[in-house]
Design a protein around this motif. Sequence first.
Motif, PDB file in Angstrom:
ATOM      1  N   TRP A   1       2.239  15.030  -2.725  1.00  0.00           N
ATOM      2  CA  TRP A   1       3.429  14.365  -2.187  1.00  0.00           C
ATOM      3  C   TRP A   1       3.331  14.333  -0.671  1.00  0.00           C
ATOM      4  O   TRP A   1       3.018  15.352  -0.051  1.00  0.00           O
ATOM      5  N   ASN A   2       3.602  13.184  -0.103  1.00  0.00           N
ATOM      6  CA  ASN A   2       3.607  13.061   1.347  1.00  0.00           C
ATOM      7  C   ASN A   2       5.023  12.722   1.817  1.00  0.00           C
ATOM      8  O   ASN A   2       5.600  11.739   1.353  1.00  0.00           O
ATOM      9  N   LEU A   3       5.563  13.557   2.685  1.00  0.00           N
ATOM     10  CA  LEU A   3       6.912  13.321   3.202  1.00  0.00           C
ATOM     11  C   LEU A   3       6.770  12.850   4.647  1.00  0.00           C
ATOM     12  O   LEU A   3       6.301  13.607   5.500  1.00  0.00           O
ATOM     13  N   VAL A   4       7.104  11.580   4.871  1.00  0.00           N
ATOM     14  CA  VAL A   4       6.954  11.022   6.213  1.00  0.00           C
ATOM     15  C   VAL A   4       8.311  11.007   6.907  1.00  0.00           C
ATOM     16  O   VAL A   4       9.301  10.551   6.325  1.00  0.00           O
ATOM     17  N   PHE A   5       8.317  11.516   8.127  1.00  0.00           N
ATOM     18  CA  PHE A   5       9.559  11.526   8.906  1.00  0.00           C
ATOM     19  C   PHE A   5       9.487  10.370   9.889  1.00  0.00           C
ATOM     20  O   PHE A   5       8.857  10.460  10.950  1.00  0.00           O
TER      21      PHE A   5
ATOM     22  N   PHE B   1      -0.083  12.306  10.476  1.00  0.00           N
ATOM     23  CA  PHE B   1       0.751  11.321  11.170  1.00  0.00           C
ATOM     24  C   PHE B   1       0.552  10.030  10.400  1.00  0.00           C
ATOM     25  O   PHE B   1      -0.556   9.497  10.343  1.00  0.00           O
ATOM     26  N   TRP B   2       1.621   9.545   9.763  1.00  0.00           N
ATOM     27  CA  TRP B   2       1.447   8.422   8.834  1.00  0.00           C
ATOM     28  C   TRP B   2       1.864   7.100   9.453  1.00  0.00           C
ATOM     29  O   TRP B   2       2.896   6.992  10.088  1.00  0.00           O
ATOM     30  N   GLN B   3       1.039   6.095   9.269  1.00  0.00           N
ATOM     31  CA  GLN B   3       1.415   4.750   9.685  1.00  0.00           C
ATOM     32  C   GLN B   3       1.032   3.773   8.592  1.00  0.00           C
ATOM     33  O   GLN B   3       0.016   3.943   7.920  1.00  0.00           O
TER      34      GLN B   3
ATOM     35  N   VAL C   1      13.432   8.753   6.285  1.00  0.00           N
ATOM     36  CA  VAL C   1      12.468   9.496   5.470  1.00  0.00           C
ATOM     37  C   VAL C   1      11.810   8.526   4.499  1.00  0.00           C
ATOM     38  O   VAL C   1      12.470   7.677   3.899  1.00  0.00           O
ATOM     39  N   ASP C   2      10.492   8.646   4.391  1.00  0.00           N
ATOM     40  CA  ASP C   2       9.713   7.807   3.473  1.00  0.00           C
ATOM     41  C   ASP C   2       8.788   8.756   2.747  1.00  0.00           C
ATOM     42  O   ASP C   2       7.973   9.429   3.385  1.00  0.00           O
ATOM     43  N   THR C   3       8.930   8.893   1.449  1.00  0.00           N
ATOM     44  CA  THR C   3       8.023   9.815   0.759  1.00  0.00           C
ATOM     45  C   THR C   3       7.194   9.082  -0.275  1.00  0.00           C
ATOM     46  O   THR C   3       7.587   8.034  -0.780  1.00  0.00           O
ATOM     47  N   GLY C   4       6.041   9.638  -0.571  1.00  0.00           N
ATOM     48  CA  GLY C   4       5.166   9.036  -1.563  1.00  0.00           C
ATOM     49  C   GLY C   4       4.489  10.120  -2.371  1.00  0.00           C
ATOM     50  O   GLY C   4       3.812  10.997  -1.819  1.00  0.00           O
ATOM     51  N   MET C   5       4.731  10.071  -3.680  1.00  0.00           N
ATOM     52  CA  MET C   5       4.088  11.039  -4.575  1.00  0.00           C
ATOM     53  C   MET C   5       3.279  10.216  -5.583  1.00  0.00           C
ATOM     54  O   MET C   5       3.826   9.311  -6.218  1.00  0.00           O
TER      55      MET C   5
ATOM     56  N   GLU D   1       0.531   4.155  -8.699  1.00  0.00           N
ATOM     57  CA  GLU D   1       1.975   4.006  -8.602  1.00  0.00           C
ATOM     58  C   GLU D   1       2.513   5.115  -7.709  1.00  0.00           C
ATOM     59  O   GLU D   1       2.184   6.289  -7.908  1.00  0.00           O
ATOM     60  N   MET D   2       3.330   4.699  -6.746  1.00  0.00           N
ATOM     61  CA  MET D   2       3.849   5.684  -5.807  1.00  0.00           C
ATOM     62  C   MET D   2       5.336   5.924  -6.077  1.00  0.00           C
ATOM     63  O   MET D   2       6.158   5.030  -5.912  1.00  0.00           O
ATOM     64  N   THR D   3       5.626   7.123  -6.529  1.00  0.00           N
ATOM     65  CA  THR D   3       7.027   7.494  -6.722  1.00  0.00           C
ATOM     66  C   THR D   3       7.538   7.957  -5.356  1.00  0.00           C
ATOM     67  O   THR D   3       6.876   8.752  -4.681  1.00  0.00           O
TER      68      THR D   3
ATOM     69  N   ASN E   1       0.815  -1.226   0.000  1.00  0.00           N
ATOM     70  CA  ASN E   1       0.000   0.000   0.000  1.00  0.00           C
ATOM     71  C   ASN E   1       0.841   1.265   0.000  1.00  0.00           C
ATOM     72  O   ASN E   1       0.320   2.369   0.058  1.00  0.00           O
ATOM     73  N   ALA E   2       2.182   1.102  -0.028  1.00  0.00           N
ATOM     74  CA  ALA E   2       3.062   2.273  -0.038  1.00  0.00           C
ATOM     75  C   ALA E   2       4.467   1.848  -0.446  1.00  0.00           C
ATOM     76  O   ALA E   2       4.845   0.678  -0.295  1.00  0.00           O
ATOM     77  N   GLY E   3       5.219   2.818  -0.925  1.00  0.00           N
ATOM     78  CA  GLY E   3       6.581   2.530  -1.366  1.00  0.00           C
ATOM     79  C   GLY E   3       7.458   1.995  -0.247  1.00  0.00           C
ATOM     80  O   GLY E   3       8.408   1.260  -0.471  1.00  0.00           O
ATOM     81  N   MET E   4       7.119   2.366   0.998  1.00  0.00           N
ATOM     82  CA  MET E   4       8.006   1.989   2.110  1.00  0.00           C
ATOM     83  C   MET E   4       7.840   0.544   2.563  1.00  0.00           C
ATOM     84  O   MET E   4       8.654   0.051   3.340  1.00  0.00           O
ATOM     85  N   ASN E   5       6.790  -0.143   2.105  1.00  0.00           N
ATOM     86  CA  ASN E   5       6.537  -1.507   2.606  1.00  0.00           C
ATOM     87  C   ASN E   5       7.768  -2.402   2.499  1.00  0.00           C
ATOM     88  O   ASN E   5       8.132  -3.090   3.444  1.00  0.00           O
TER      89      ASN E   5
ATOM     90  N   VAL F   1      -1.864  -0.985  -3.990  1.00  0.00           N
ATOM     91  CA  VAL F   1      -3.321  -1.174  -4.034  1.00  0.00           C
ATOM     92  C   VAL F   1      -3.886  -0.731  -2.693  1.00  0.00           C
ATOM     93  O   VAL F   1      -3.407  -1.150  -1.645  1.00  0.00           O
ATOM     94  N   ARG F   2      -4.865   0.154  -2.741  1.00  0.00           N
ATOM     95  CA  ARG F   2      -5.544   0.562  -1.511  1.00  0.00           C
ATOM     96  C   ARG F   2      -7.030   0.239  -1.648  1.00  0.00           C
ATOM     97  O   ARG F   2      -7.828   1.062  -2.063  1.00  0.00           O
ATOM     98  N   ALA F   3      -7.345  -1.025  -1.349  1.00  0.00           N
ATOM     99  CA  ALA F   3      -8.736  -1.456  -1.519  1.00  0.00           C
ATOM    100  C   ALA F   3      -9.198  -2.305  -0.346  1.00  0.00           C
ATOM    101  O   ALA F   3     -10.187  -3.024  -0.431  1.00  0.00           O
TER     102      ALA F   3
HETATM  103  N1  GLY Z   1       4.339   6.269   2.913  1.00  0.00           N
HETATM  104  C1  GLY Z   1       3.873   7.538   2.594  1.00  0.00           C
HETATM  105  C2  GLY Z   1       2.494   7.559   2.050  1.00  0.00           C
HETATM  106  O1  GLY Z   1       1.987   6.527   1.677  1.00  0.00           O
HETATM  107  O2  GLY Z   1       1.872   8.569   1.975  1.00  0.00           O
END
Ligand code: GLY
Length: 433
Positions: A197-201, A159-161, A220-224, A90-92, A39-43, A67-69
């Motif tokens: 774009w979401n920049l997660v610290f 606050f992202w989790q 740092v984990d970002t998702g655009m 697609e999450m860059t 569900n995110a690039g950081m997985n 996929v966010r379903a």
């Molecule tokens: N991991 C950042 C986001 O999905 O927004």
Amino acid sequence: MKSIDLRKKFFDFFIKRKHSQVPSSSLIPAQDPTLLFANAGMNQFKDVFLGKEKRSYSRAVSIQKCVRAGGKHNDLDNVGFTSRHLTFFEMTGNFSFGDYFKKDAIEFAWEFLTNELKLDKEKLHATVFESDDEAYDIWKDIVKLPESRIHRMGAADNFWQMGDTGPCGPCSEILLDRGEKYGEASPENGERFLEIWNLVFMQFDRQKDGNDMPLDKTGVDTGMGLERVCSIVQNAESVYETDLFMPIIKKIEEVSGLSYDQNEKTKAAFRVLADHTRSTSLIIADGCSPSNEGRGYVLRKIIRRAALFAQKLTDKNIFPELAKVFIGYMSTIYPELKTNEKLILSLLNSEIEKFAANLVRGQAILDRFFEENKSDKIISGQQAFKLYDTYGFPTELTQLIAQEHGCSVDMAGLEKEMEKQKKQSKKKVDAKE
Ligand code: GLY
């Protein structure tokens, strides 16, 4: 700018800044029971953030299939009805593992958007977590964003989790104001203030009891969202009018004889079909089949939702045909689509065929209900359960059809029926043992 050029620009920018290019992982998470789908690039970097795994690099860049379903991040019900929600996207993203932190993350993002993509600086806003003065000051003092365009927001937005447990932290989002046409000027209005774009610290590891344990090393984990940025650089009204979707939309026009712009209802159906074609094809390509539980059930729900919307446009089973078009233009990016083409088409075909008769019967039952209960606007738990159990109607479908008729579903009643059935089948199993 075409999506293919945007992909290259993104990779080049971060590779130049010493990031290692990492391919997308599968949509089916490897050994992670906390996740239904990626569900995110950081997985794929979860254990790196947690300090349990070491890599040869401390900076990475990727474009991840997401996929966010279902589960923590679920956009299924919104798809078709907004300009930006998708089940597959697609999450860059760029990542730092104990390397740079807030300042570089913010500066990189700002530089990419304003220098590389040349977005209008005046239209960009930033949000920060309510108590994150450090991020606020970076936007104000280093980027020189006027304070009227920096917004402090609560945990729900900033606050992202990843899931109920695991790496998490405060985040800072970059939003693009698309103008008055899209309603009220407020960062809560997502159609006007498009989050790009979401920049997660990354700072914590959330425990089962809800406690946040500080990580040994911050990251740092970002998702655009690639589709959203494409919609901006291609001057498109929504993600659907970009080159990532248009070939499917054109095909729907061709086979249905209808026009995408005909009216809002038709447009929603086109959008649902285009989105669901992409997600189901890629989920199957990564090894998942429709079933009655877990991720297989999510896949089944998406296909059945597609069937419901397809019949608003045509009597023909056009879904596999749309998948063929998608496989045709997207296999250069995801070759697994081409490799699994036969499987994708046959699974989609058989799933839709199996559901077709029940869709007609279930709808007839619902239509009768709406006819007979003009004043009573609630579908009972028993009725919703019958539609689910006998006709394979995912509850979301019943809710959707009910909504279209101004009705609702008695969810508490349905829950009771589900419990009753669980107990009965447990009794049967116990009796056999
Ligand atoms: N991991 C950042 C986001 O999905 O927004």
